[in-house]
Write a protein that holds these residues in place. Structure first.
Motif, mmCIF file in Angstrom:
data_model
loop_
_atom_site.group_PDB
_atom_site.id
_atom_site.type_symbol
_atom_site.label_atom_id
_atom_site.label_comp_id
_atom_site.label_asym_id
_atom_site.label_seq_id
_atom_site.Cartn_x
_atom_site.Cartn_y
_atom_site.Cartn_z
ATOM 1 N N ALA A 1 5.112 4.298 7.627
ATOM 2 C CA ALA A 1 6.608 4.769 7.651
ATOM 3 C C ALA A 1 7.044 4.970 9.067
ATOM 4 C CB ALA A 1 7.259 5.812 6.856
ATOM 5 N N ALA A 2 6.076 5.617 10.056
ATOM 6 C CA ALA A 2 6.140 5.932 11.315
ATOM 7 C C ALA A 2 5.938 4.718 12.086
ATOM 8 C CB ALA A 2 4.977 6.955 11.815
ATOM 9 N N GLY A 3 5.253 3.742 11.860
ATOM 10 C CA GLY A 3 4.984 2.319 12.399
ATOM 11 C C GLY A 3 6.253 1.599 12.256
ATOM 12 N N THR A 4 6.817 1.456 11.092
ATOM 13 C CA THR A 4 8.025 0.789 11.079
ATOM 14 C C THR A 4 9.203 1.132 11.808
ATOM 15 O OG1 THR A 4 8.373 1.960 8.790
ATOM 16 C CG2 THR A 4 7.413 -0.159 8.697
ATOM 17 N N VAL A 5 9.362 2.516 11.784
ATOM 18 C CA VAL A 5 10.356 3.250 12.682
ATOM 19 C C VAL A 5 10.152 2.741 14.001
ATOM 20 C CG1 VAL A 5 11.415 5.246 13.232
ATOM 21 C CG2 VAL A 5 10.822 5.006 10.840
ATOM 22 N N ALA A 6 8.911 2.876 14.426
ATOM 23 C CA ALA A 6 8.614 2.856 15.849
ATOM 24 C C ALA A 6 9.158 1.363 16.142
ATOM 25 C CB ALA A 6 7.444 3.030 16.426
ATOM 26 N N LEU A 7 8.442 0.335 15.475
ATOM 27 C CA LEU A 7 8.613 -1.008 15.628
ATOM 28 C C LEU A 7 10.144 -1.565 15.579
ATOM 29 C CD1 LEU A 7 5.726 -2.651 13.935
ATOM 30 C CD2 LEU A 7 5.983 -2.230 16.016
ATOM 31 N N LEU A 8 10.939 -1.081 14.496
ATOM 32 C CA LEU A 8 12.462 -1.240 14.478
ATOM 33 C C LEU A 8 13.216 -0.721 15.685
ATOM 34 C CD1 LEU A 8 12.919 -0.722 10.669
ATOM 35 C CD2 LEU A 8 12.878 -2.790 11.824
ATOM 36 N N ALA B 1 0.851 -1.328 0.032
ATOM 37 C CA ALA B 1 -0.080 0.027 -0.171
ATOM 38 C C ALA B 1 0.898 1.108 0.024
ATOM 39 C CB ALA B 1 -0.945 0.003 1.098
ATOM 40 N N SER B 2 1.997 1.163 0.782
ATOM 41 C CA SER B 2 2.860 2.368 0.803
ATOM 42 C C SER B 2 3.549 2.829 -0.575
ATOM 43 C CB SER B 2 3.962 2.271 1.814
ATOM 44 O OG SER B 2 3.528 2.161 3.225
ATOM 45 N N SER C 1 1.022 9.372 0.412
ATOM 46 C CA SER C 1 0.035 9.455 1.063
ATOM 47 C C SER C 1 -0.090 9.097 2.747
ATOM 48 C CB SER C 1 -1.094 8.553 0.394
ATOM 49 O OG SER C 1 -0.593 6.891 0.996
ATOM 50 N N VAL C 2 -1.378 9.229 3.461
ATOM 51 C CA VAL C 2 -1.521 9.150 4.771
ATOM 52 C C VAL C 2 -1.039 7.747 5.313
ATOM 53 C CG1 VAL C 2 -2.897 9.342 6.834
ATOM 54 C CG2 VAL C 2 -3.244 10.940 4.989
ATOM 55 N N ILE C 3 -1.351 6.830 4.251
ATOM 56 C CA ILE C 3 -1.162 5.463 4.499
ATOM 57 C C ILE C 3 0.316 5.068 4.595
ATOM 58 C CG2 ILE C 3 -1.192 3.125 3.383
ATOM 59 C CD1 ILE C 3 -3.954 3.802 2.548
ATOM 60 N N ASP C 4 1.161 5.766 3.589
ATOM 61 C CA ASP C 4 2.467 5.576 3.470
ATOM 62 C C ASP C 4 3.236 6.219 4.561
ATOM 63 O OD1 ASP C 4 5.105 5.259 2.432
ATOM 64 O OD2 ASP C 4 5.241 7.129 1.327
ATOM 65 N N GLN C 5 2.760 7.456 5.231
ATOM 66 C CA GLN C 5 3.122 8.198 6.226
ATOM 67 C C GLN C 5 2.982 7.347 7.592
ATOM 68 O OE1 GLN C 5 1.965 12.237 6.423
ATOM 69 N NE2 GLN C 5 2.567 12.508 4.191
ATOM 70 N N VAL C 6 1.663 6.896 7.760
ATOM 71 C CA VAL C 6 1.578 6.078 8.988
ATOM 72 C C VAL C 6 2.500 4.802 9.133
ATOM 73 C CG1 VAL C 6 -0.133 4.469 10.118
ATOM 74 C CG2 VAL C 6 -0.744 7.017 9.360
#
Length: 309
Positions: free
Chosen positions: A136-143, A122-123, A129-134
């Motif tokens: 990206a933020a989620g992957t940074v947090a989880l990593l 989807a990204s 898009s909002v999906i891409d930004q959410v």
């Protein structure tokens, strides 16, 4: 077929050499480590006679080379030795713990693929898009969050505060939920990033633009033409991370008292149960080699242009 047969033979011989080197290195490293495992097994208050009996039972009273030769001869007869910790054959001990580790790995891998791949696709389809930004933020947090720390947070919230799930153990399917989430979180982020990068590269190719110009539905272009060609880097990462699941879940299994191979390894190291540590090392290395071989074979299945010689 002849090329594939040569490839399999070459990889099998290479795997045997790697196994021989690792088994030898682990054997001598553990034997030369400081401390007396016989005294640990016998107990700190045991008499010298009792310690000597344990040492003889473990074969530690013989010369080092003699111990190594006996160990290798046992491997040729599929004899992994006897655990002084559990008092039975190591093959039986490992067989008891393997299903739990495989269950944890399968649950974590399935959860990570279920979350990571759609997020990455989807990204790539809607970059910026909002999906891409959410995502990206989620992957940074989880990593950024270590899996043991995430495991502590999950225990605190779902076991201690809400009482929804058990904090540890391995006797039920519910006990698998929190360890699987703790392991899957980082994997999902890795899969999402890999899928996004691969899909962005593929979606920018000329044949994708040609398919769009022909009026083929966007969904079909993405799933049939884009995803198939983006799978090779994704499969590579999945294979590497599957190896991480087997070896890297040691901390999570210990945190949740989940009685898998990682939990068994930690206990064996604690009491210097050499035979169990050596056998588990052999199992882990063999699993890594098998996974790498399967990943290589998957390349040819995904892309028929890939031929092995």
């Amino acid at each position: 077929m002849a090329g594939m047969a040569r490839f399999l033979i070459r990889r099998t011989l290479r795997a045997i050499i790697v196994l021989a080197v690792v088994v030898t290195a682990v054997f001598f490293v553990f034997r030369m480590a400081p401390g007396d495992p016989a005294r640990l097994v016998a107990g700190l208050g045991a008499s010298e006679e009792a310690v000597a009996a344990v040492r003889a039972e473990m074969g530690l009273d013989r010369p080092l080379v003699s111990q190594y030769v006996s160990y290798v001869q046992g491997l040729f007869h599929m004899d992994l030795g006897r655990s002084v910790l559990y008092g039975k054959d190591i093959a039986a001990v490992i067989a008891e713990h393997v299903p739990r580790t495989l269950g944890l790995a399968a649950a974590a891998l399935g959860l990570a693929l279920l979350i990571g791949l759609p997020a990455g696709i989807a990204s790539a389809v809607w970059p910026g898009s909002v999906i891409d930004q959410v995502a990206a933020a989620g992957t940074v947090a989880l990593l950024s969050i270590p899996n043991f720390w995430l495991g502590l947070l999950l225990i605190s919230l779902f076991a201690v505060q809400l009482h929804w799930l058990p904090a540890g153990g391995s006797g039920s399917a519910w006990a698998l939920v929190l360890p699987a989430v703790a392991v899957a979180a980082r994997l999902a982020a890795v899969f999402a990033r890999t899928a996004r990068s691969a899909m962005l590269d593929v979606l920018g190719q000329d044949y994708i633009r040609t398919a769009v110009a022909k009026g083929i539905a966007s969904r079909r272009v993405v799933l049939r033409h884009g995803l198939r060609n983006a799978l090779i880097p994704v499969v590579t990462v999945v294979g590497l991370q599957l190896g991480y699941l087997l070896g890297g879940s040691v901390v999570v299994e210990t945190l949740f008292s989940y009685s898998g191979l990682g939990f068994l390894l930690i206990n064996a190291v604690g009491v210097r149960d050499y035979a169990v540590v050596q056998a588990l090392t052999l199992v882990y290395v063999a699993a890594f080699l098998a996974i790498n071989l399967l990943v290589d074979l998957a390349y040819a299945a995904i892309d028929p242009r890939i031929q092995y010689q």
